[in-house]
Design an enzyme around this catalytic site. Structure first.
Site, PDB file in Angstrom:
ATOM      1  N   ASP A  69       0.993  -1.127  -0.017  1.00  0.00           N
ATOM      2  CA  ASP A  69      -0.166   0.118  -0.057  1.00  0.00           C
ATOM      3  C   ASP A  69       0.884   1.139   0.026  1.00  0.00           C
ATOM      4  O   ASP A  69       1.982   1.147  -0.221  1.00  0.00           O
ATOM      5  CB  ASP A  69      -0.888   0.017   1.262  1.00  0.00           C
ATOM      6  CG  ASP A  69      -0.148  -0.114   2.562  1.00  0.00           C
ATOM      7  OD1 ASP A  69       0.374   0.765   3.102  1.00  0.00           O
ATOM      8  OD2 ASP A  69       0.042  -1.132   2.996  1.00  0.00           O
ATOM      9  N   ASP A  87       0.723   3.600   2.236  1.00  0.00           N
ATOM     10  CA  ASP A  87       0.442   3.991   3.646  1.00  0.00           C
ATOM     11  C   ASP A  87      -0.708   5.085   3.478  1.00  0.00           C
ATOM     12  O   ASP A  87      -1.598   4.851   2.761  1.00  0.00           O
ATOM     13  CB  ASP A  87       1.734   4.841   4.159  1.00  0.00           C
ATOM     14  CG  ASP A  87       1.847   4.864   5.641  1.00  0.00           C
ATOM     15  OD1 ASP A  87       1.372   3.546   6.367  1.00  0.00           O
ATOM     16  OD2 ASP A  87       2.248   5.798   6.460  1.00  0.00           O
TER      17      ASP A  87
END
Length: 284
Positions: free
Chosen positions: A207, A209
């Site tokens: 991802d 973040d």
């Protein structure tokens, strides 16, 4: 040589190990996350431990880091390949990228980062937290065994968890120039160094973040990308084991030399017994 692997159970299940057995190991630091799985791959001895347990029952803070490293040391491991799921702090490191970092920034708060203490003081160099020789070998294996994007070097900022970062924290990490964020390389890397094990990690980005506009980390996203990364990481680990040089050498194997600050005769007998596997040769 015996090569240790720490990661998710999916790695063990994917490795074509032969002559497989399990060993229950008791340690002075409690019970490991699971029994150690032993086997052979490409003529190499392999020992595997799932960091969070077989059913992912241990949190990043609650994982049995000291017991895990001690258990691997006790079955003859001298180098450890670690795997991690991480968030990206860089636009150029999108999800499903593999990263082999060379630096760590420790933001954890509630973990025990040493085997020592209790009347024994050890001050060890940790300027290069990952073994450069093993990290280079992992990066080569990642490029040779997968079609994934591979980033060599970079800083892994380790947070406490189990919550993900706040947006303010994520933006701060980016301002510092750090590259990936995760929850599990500390204290594992520190303990591996104290145990004189060569240690490096291959991290799969799941991802962005929460720093990226319209990006907020969800478990669903993390698990989806982690599953996609798993195939690549499994290939890296297998290839790294098969191609491990017979003449591999690591400075980590003598890391304790000259680091014990307490005179041998002043160290309590109970402490000496507990750390004998790790440092006994330096106390004779």
């Amino acid at each position: 040589m015996t090569i240790g692997v720490i990661g998710g159970s999916g790695i063990y299940e994917a490795l074509p190990l032969e002559n497989v057995s399990t060993k229950s190991v008791s340690t002075p630091y409690g019970e490991p996350s699971e029994d150690v799985t032993l086997g052979e791959l490409g003529g190499k001895e392999v020992a595997f431990l799932p960091r969070h347990g077989e059913d992912h029952q241990h949190t990043p803070t609650g994982a049995s880091y000291r017991a895990n490293i001690y258990a691997l040391k006790s079955v003859g491991v001298d180098r450890v390949i670690s795997t991690n799921a991480v968030g990206s702090l860089r636009e150029e490191l999108p999800p499903r990228t593999l990263v082999v970092p060379d630096q760590i920034y420790d933001r954890t708060k509630h973990r025990t980062p040493t085997f020592f203490g209790d009347g024994m003081v050890v001050h060890m160099s940790f300027a290069e937290p990952y073994c450069p020789a093993l990290a280079s070998h992992l990066a080569d294996a990642a490029r040779e065994a997968t079609d994934a994007e591979v980033a060599e070097e970079g800083t892994y900022v380790c947070i406490e968890g189990p919550q993900y970062s706040t947006r303010a924290e994520s933006e701060f990490y980016r301002e510092q120039g750090w590259d990936i964020v995760g929850m599990t390389t500390v204290p594992e890397a520190k303990l591996a160094r104290e145990a004189e094990l060569s240690y490096a990690t291959v991290a799969g980005v799941t991802d962005y973040d929460v720093w990226k506009e319209d990006s907020e980390v969800t478990l669903e996203e993390v698990l989806e990308n982690a599953e996609a990364n798993q195939e690549s990481i499994n290939a890296v680990v297998e290839h790294a084991i098969r191609t491990m040089p017979e003449d591999f050498e690591s400075e980590a194997w003598s890391a304790l030399e000259g680091t014990i600050n307490t005179p041998s005769e002043a160290i309590p007998e109970e402490t000496r017994e507990r750390i004998d596997l790790l440092a006994g040769q330096y106390l004779d």
